[in-house]
Structures are given as C-alpha cells and as structure tokens.
Design an enzyme around this catalytic site. Structure first.
Site, short mmCIF file in Angstrom:
data_model
loop_
_atom_site.label_atom_id
_atom_site.label_comp_id
_atom_site.label_asym_id
_atom_site.label_seq_id
_atom_site.Cartn_x
_atom_site.Cartn_y
_atom_site.Cartn_z
N TYR A 113 0.83 -1.21 0.00
CA TYR A 113 0.00 0.00 0.00
C TYR A 113 0.86 1.25 0.00
CZ TYR A 113 -4.35 -2.50 0.24
OH TYR A 113 -5.43 -3.29 -0.10
N ARG A 152 1.65 1.85 -3.47
CA ARG A 152 0.51 2.38 -4.23
C ARG A 152 0.27 3.84 -3.86
NH1 ARG A 152 -4.30 -1.60 -3.48
NH2 ARG A 152 -5.40 0.01 -4.64
N ASP A 191 -8.37 6.05 -4.53
CA ASP A 191 -7.28 7.00 -4.81
C ASP A 191 -7.64 8.46 -4.54
OD1 ASP A 191 -7.98 6.26 -8.30
OD2 ASP A 191 -8.88 7.81 -7.03
N HIS A 205 -15.09 1.36 -1.26
CA HIS A 205 -13.97 0.53 -0.77
C HIS A 205 -12.99 1.33 0.06
CE1 HIS A 205 -14.85 -2.32 -4.40
NE2 HIS A 205 -15.69 -2.49 -3.40
N CYS A 250 -8.35 -1.08 17.06
CA CYS A 250 -9.50 -0.34 17.63
C CYS A 250 -10.24 0.49 16.59
CB CYS A 250 -9.00 0.57 18.77
SG CYS A 250 -8.12 2.05 18.19
N THR A 259 -15.02 -0.17 -15.03
CA THR A 259 -14.98 -1.27 -14.08
C THR A 259 -15.26 -2.58 -14.81
OG1 THR A 259 -15.89 -2.18 -12.01
CG2 THR A 259 -17.43 -0.98 -13.42
N ASN A 287 -16.13 1.82 -21.38
CA ASN A 287 -15.04 0.90 -21.07
C ASN A 287 -14.24 0.67 -22.34
OD1 ASN A 287 -13.51 -1.48 -20.18
ND2 ASN A 287 -14.92 -1.47 -18.44
N GLU A 290 -13.34 -2.38 -23.11
CA GLU A 290 -13.68 -3.74 -23.57
C GLU A 290 -15.01 -4.14 -22.96
OE1 GLU A 290 -10.31 -5.79 -21.94
OE2 GLU A 290 -11.19 -5.85 -19.93
C1 BV8 Z 1 -17.73 -8.79 0.99
C2 BV8 Z 1 -9.98 -2.04 -1.95
C3 BV8 Z 1 -18.91 -9.88 2.75
C4 BV8 Z 1 -8.64 -2.48 -1.55
C5 BV8 Z 1 -11.11 -3.81 -3.19
C6 BV8 Z 1 -17.66 -15.23 -5.52
C7 BV8 Z 1 -18.64 -14.61 -6.28
C8 BV8 Z 1 -19.05 -13.30 -6.01
C9 BV8 Z 1 -18.48 -12.60 -4.95
C10 BV8 Z 1 -17.50 -13.23 -4.21
C11 BV8 Z 1 -17.08 -14.52 -4.47
N1 BV8 Z 1 -16.12 -14.83 -3.59
C12 BV8 Z 1 -15.92 -13.79 -2.75
C13 BV8 Z 1 -16.77 -12.82 -3.11
C14 BV8 Z 1 -16.92 -11.51 -2.47
C15 BV8 Z 1 -15.80 -10.59 -2.91
C16 BV8 Z 1 -15.72 -10.49 -4.42
O1 BV8 Z 1 -16.51 -9.83 -5.05
N2 BV8 Z 1 -14.70 -11.17 -5.00
C17 BV8 Z 1 -14.54 -11.12 -6.45
C18 BV8 Z 1 -13.04 -11.04 -6.79
C19 BV8 Z 1 -15.18 -12.36 -7.04
N3 BV8 Z 1 -16.16 -9.30 -2.37
C20 BV8 Z 1 -15.77 -8.97 -1.13
O2 BV8 Z 1 -15.04 -9.67 -0.44
C21 BV8 Z 1 -16.32 -7.68 -0.59
N4 BV8 Z 1 -16.80 -7.88 0.74
O3 BV8 Z 1 -18.31 -9.41 0.16
O4 BV8 Z 1 -17.94 -8.92 2.34
C22 BV8 Z 1 -19.28 -9.47 4.11
C23 BV8 Z 1 -20.54 -8.93 4.35
C24 BV8 Z 1 -20.88 -8.59 5.64
C25 BV8 Z 1 -19.97 -8.77 6.70
C26 BV8 Z 1 -18.70 -9.29 6.44
C27 BV8 Z 1 -18.35 -9.64 5.14
C28 BV8 Z 1 -15.23 -6.62 -0.52
C29 BV8 Z 1 -14.78 -6.26 -1.92
C30 BV8 Z 1 -13.85 -5.06 -1.87
C31 BV8 Z 1 -12.41 -5.52 -2.03
N5 BV8 Z 1 -11.55 -4.34 -2.09
N6 BV8 Z 1 -10.35 -2.72 -3.19
C32 BV8 Z 1 -7.59 -2.03 -2.55
O5 BV8 Z 1 -7.90 -1.28 -3.48
O6 BV8 Z 1 -6.46 -2.47 -2.36
S1 BV8 Z 1 -11.55 -4.46 -4.67
C33 BV8 Z 1 -10.67 -3.80 -5.98
O7 BV8 Z 1 -11.34 -4.29 -7.16
C34 BV8 Z 1 -10.68 -2.29 -6.16
O8 BV8 Z 1 -11.47 -1.58 -5.25
C35 BV8 Z 1 -11.25 -2.13 -7.56
O9 BV8 Z 1 -11.88 -0.95 -7.77
C36 BV8 Z 1 -12.20 -3.25 -7.53
C37 BV8 Z 1 -12.92 -3.62 -8.77
O10 BV8 Z 1 -12.02 -3.65 -9.81
P1 BV8 Z 1 -12.26 -2.58 -10.98
O11 BV8 Z 1 -12.37 -1.22 -10.37
O12 BV8 Z 1 -13.37 -3.04 -11.83
O13 BV8 Z 1 -10.88 -2.64 -11.71
P2 BV8 Z 1 -10.44 -3.73 -12.80
O14 BV8 Z 1 -8.96 -3.60 -12.95
O15 BV8 Z 1 -11.03 -5.06 -12.46
O16 BV8 Z 1 -11.14 -3.25 -14.13
C38 BV8 Z 1 -10.73 -2.05 -14.75
C39 BV8 Z 1 -11.68 -1.83 -15.89
O17 BV8 Z 1 -11.39 -0.57 -16.48
C40 BV8 Z 1 -11.54 -2.87 -16.99
O18 BV8 Z 1 -12.85 -3.25 -17.42
C41 BV8 Z 1 -10.81 -2.11 -18.11
O19 BV8 Z 1 -11.22 -2.54 -19.39
C42 BV8 Z 1 -11.28 -0.71 -17.87
N7 BV8 Z 1 -10.35 0.33 -18.30
C43 BV8 Z 1 -8.99 0.33 -18.21
N8 BV8 Z 1 -8.52 1.52 -18.69
C44 BV8 Z 1 -9.59 2.27 -19.04
C45 BV8 Z 1 -10.76 1.53 -18.80
N9 BV8 Z 1 -12.00 2.00 -19.06
C46 BV8 Z 1 -12.08 3.24 -19.57
N10 BV8 Z 1 -11.01 4.02 -19.83
C47 BV8 Z 1 -9.76 3.57 -19.57
N11 BV8 Z 1 -8.70 4.36 -19.84
ZN ZN Z 2 -5.98 1.53 18.14
#
Ligand code: BV8
Ligand code: ZN
Length: 270
Positions: A67, A70, A104, A129, A140, A218, A243, A245
């Site tokens: 981090y 980043r 960010d 997020h 805490c 996204t 997007n 793609e």
């Molecule tokens: C939760 C913060 C429960 C940290 C992030 C199976 C099926 C479904 C769901 C799940 C599963 N197994 C587990 C899950 C749940 C899981 C999940 O969804 N997993 C996925 C991988 C399957 N979700 C969680 O765990 C969430 N919490 O469910 O909790 C719960 C409920 C109650 C009580 C307790 C628990 C938490 C999810 C959050 C994780 N944190 N980030 C950090 O940043 O380090 S996620 C991370 O991915 C980022 O936040 C990011 O934003 C996010 C999504 O990715 P995108 O933003 O879409 O980015 P990506 O690179 O994928 O895509 C970029 C896109 O842009 C592409 O399409 C590309 O073509 C396009 N692009 C590129 N350049 C351009 C462009 N478009 C236009 N112009 C350009 N120039």
């Molecule tokens: Zn503390």
C-alpha cells in the site's frame, strides 16, 4: 458523432437523476495501474495475498509496503479529463450521485478543482472501498490521515508500472495507533470485509431511483459494488457503460461506449 454516443447523450440529457459507478479504469489515464488489466496490480500478486485481513495478520510488512508503494504512485497522480468531466457534470446539474470503487481520492480532488470557489464543499463521492488517504487502527479502528512514507524511503526506482519493487520497500516501519498502540492499516475495504453501510446503502438507494446508471471503467467483477447498476435495471431504467472492452455488465447495457474514459466522458457529458 457516433450513433451510440448520440443515444447515450440523449438518455443522459433526459435524465433527472443519474447514478455513476466508477472503477479503476477511470484512474488508468492518471497513471494508476488497474487491477485486472494486462499491467494490472493483481498481475504480480493475487488479491488474496495482499488485500485481506488474513494477509495483514500473516505478513503486515508485505501488505503495508504494497500500500505504501501504491500511495507513492497516487501521491504523484492528478485527476484526468474523465474525473473532471464527471465533476463538472455533477456540479452543473443536480441529481447526480457519484459512487466509486476506487480508493485513490481523485474524484474528490477533481470536484474541488472544478468547484473552485463555486461551492463551499463539493459533494464527496460514495467511496465503497474506503480510501488510501486514510489509515485505520487494525485493533480499535481509530481513523487517522494516511501516514505517507517519504517517497525516497520507498525508493521505487524508475518503474511506475505494476512491477512492484518488493525488495526496496520491505523495511518500511508500520506506524502504530496513538490510542492503543495497535498496527495501522490503510482505511480500505479488503476482500471478506463489509463495505461501509452508509456508502453501500446510499449507492443502492440512488441506483434504484436513477433514470440512468452510468458505469465507467470497471470490470464489474467485485461484489457487492458490481450489483449496484442492477438496481437501476430492476427499476426498468437503462445502463450506459464506458469501457475499453466488454464487461460482465455489457449484455445489460442500453449503450456500451468503447473508448478511454478521459476522451469519452468529456464528449458524453459536455
Ligand atoms: C464482501 C480495496 C462480505 C482495496 C477492493 C464469488 C462470487 C461473487 C463474490 C464473491 C465470491 N467470492 C468472494 C466474493 C466476495 C468478494 C468479491 O466480489 N470477490 C470477487 C473477486 C469475485 N467481495 C468482497 O469480499 C467484498 N466484501 O463481500 O464482504 C461481508 C458482508 C458482511 C460482513 C462481512 C463480510 C469486498 C470487496 C472489496 C475488495 N476491495 N479494493 C484495494 O484497493 O487495495 S476491490 C478492488 O477491485 C478495487 O477496489 C477495484 O476498484 C475493484 C474492482 O475492480 P475494478 O475497479 O473493476 O478494476 P479492474 O482492474 O477489475 O477493471 C478495470 C476496468 O477498467 C476494466 O474493465 C478495463 O477494461 C477498464 N479500463 C482500463 N482503462 C480504461 C478503462 N476503461 C475506460 N477508460 C480507460 N482508460
Ligand atoms: Zn488503536
């Protein structure tokens, strides 16, 4: 103007309420690597390795320094024309709810820049997020401003791509909580963690009454964020997507504009 751009523009012109959901793609042109693209952040490491509480418990230095790296990139980035076009769009007309998965802070910086002295405090986007600009105590939960390491300490070298220079950042000292002495972590939502309730509820409520849901940069793979546009669909209203793609949402989009956010959004929202 292409037919789809004209179609998308007229949908937005007629809309009273617009919900916008953005992902890492909108910050790509600012120089911040996306997660799943070819130069994606996750390319060198699996999400489970770094963005989970278990990873932090297992190896806090590894996670903290990823981090810190980043943050060192974000610290040198500026909002791009896509962020600024969205900020103008929200400022110039009411009824726009901006929801981001990004951590960010670039949307808020764009809103402040576009508002100038026009508005006291431009609307903050819902940050589903969390934010890299804040820390939180792992024990805490006390929040604080991010403890940015001096960039030279990170010695990230010339590369700003996604090849994280792991060796140079391993010895970063993790700051501790003033209140309880616990280790600090970035105030972001990790996999397996719940999203902030106010942001999640705010986003779903807005999407459920939106006339259009605009989805930008996204892959729509991470839940529950990726389900937000479906609330607009369930109300019988359209999704417009920007997007490079097709994504998991494209089959449901009324209009899918293929193009860079930094070029497409100013055209779409002008
Ligand atoms: C939760 C913060 C429960 C940290 C992030 C199976 C099926 C479904 C769901 C799940 C599963 N197994 C587990 C899950 C749940 C899981 C999940 O969804 N997993 C996925 C991988 C399957 N979700 C969680 O765990 C969430 N919490 O469910 O909790 C719960 C409920 C109650 C009580 C307790 C628990 C938490 C999810 C959050 C994780 N944190 N980030 C950090 O940043 O380090 S996620 C991370 O991915 C980022 O936040 C990011 O934003 C996010 C999504 O990715 P995108 O933003 O879409 O980015 P990506 O690179 O994928 O895509 C970029 C896109 O842009 C592409 O399409 C590309 O073509 C396009 N692009 C590129 N350049 C351009 C462009 N478009 C236009 N112009 C350009 N120039
Ligand atoms: Zn503390």
């Amino acid at each position: 103007m292409s037919e789809s751009l004209a179609g998308a523009r007229s949908l937005l012109a007629r809309a009273e309420r617009v919900t916008v959901l953005t992902g890492a793609g909108i910050s790509a042109e600012s120089g911040i690597p996306t997660f799943r693209g070819e130069s994606g952040l996750w390319r060198s490491h699996r999400p489970e390795e770094l963005a989970t509480p278990e990873a932090f418990r297992r190896d806090p230095e590894l996670v903290w320094s990823w981090y810190a790296w980043r943050r060192s990139i974000v610290a040198t980035c500026e909002p791009n024309e896509g962020h600024r076009a969205l900020a103008r769009f929200a400022l110039d007309r009411g009824g726009v709810t901006l929801v981001t998965q990004n951590v960010d802070g670039l949307h808020h910086r764009a809103a402040v820049a576009e508002a100038g002295d026009r508005a006291s405090e431009p609307a903050h986007p819902w940050e589903l997020h969390g934010s890299l600009l804040r820390d939180r105590c792992f024990d805490c939960n006390l929040k604080s401003d991010a403890h940015f390491p001096p960039v030279n300490e990170l010695d990230t070298g010339p590369s700003r791509g996604s090849d994280w220079p792991e060796t140079e950042v391993r010895d970063v000292e993790i700051p501790r909580c003033d209140a309880c002495g616990g280790l600090l972590r970035p105030d972001v939502v990790w996999f397996g963690e719940a999203l902030p309730t106010d942001a999640l509820e705010g986003a779903f409520e807005a999407a459920a009454v939106a006339d259009v849901c605009l989805v930008v940069g996204t892959s729509a793979l991470v839940h529950p964020a990726a389900s937000i546009p479906r609330a607009t669909l369930r109300a019988g209203r359209p999704i417009v997507e920007v997007n490079l793609e097709p994504t998991a949402l494209s089959p449901y989009a009324e209009v899918s504009l293929m193009g860079r956010a930094g070029a497409t959004l100013p055209e779409l929202l002008r």
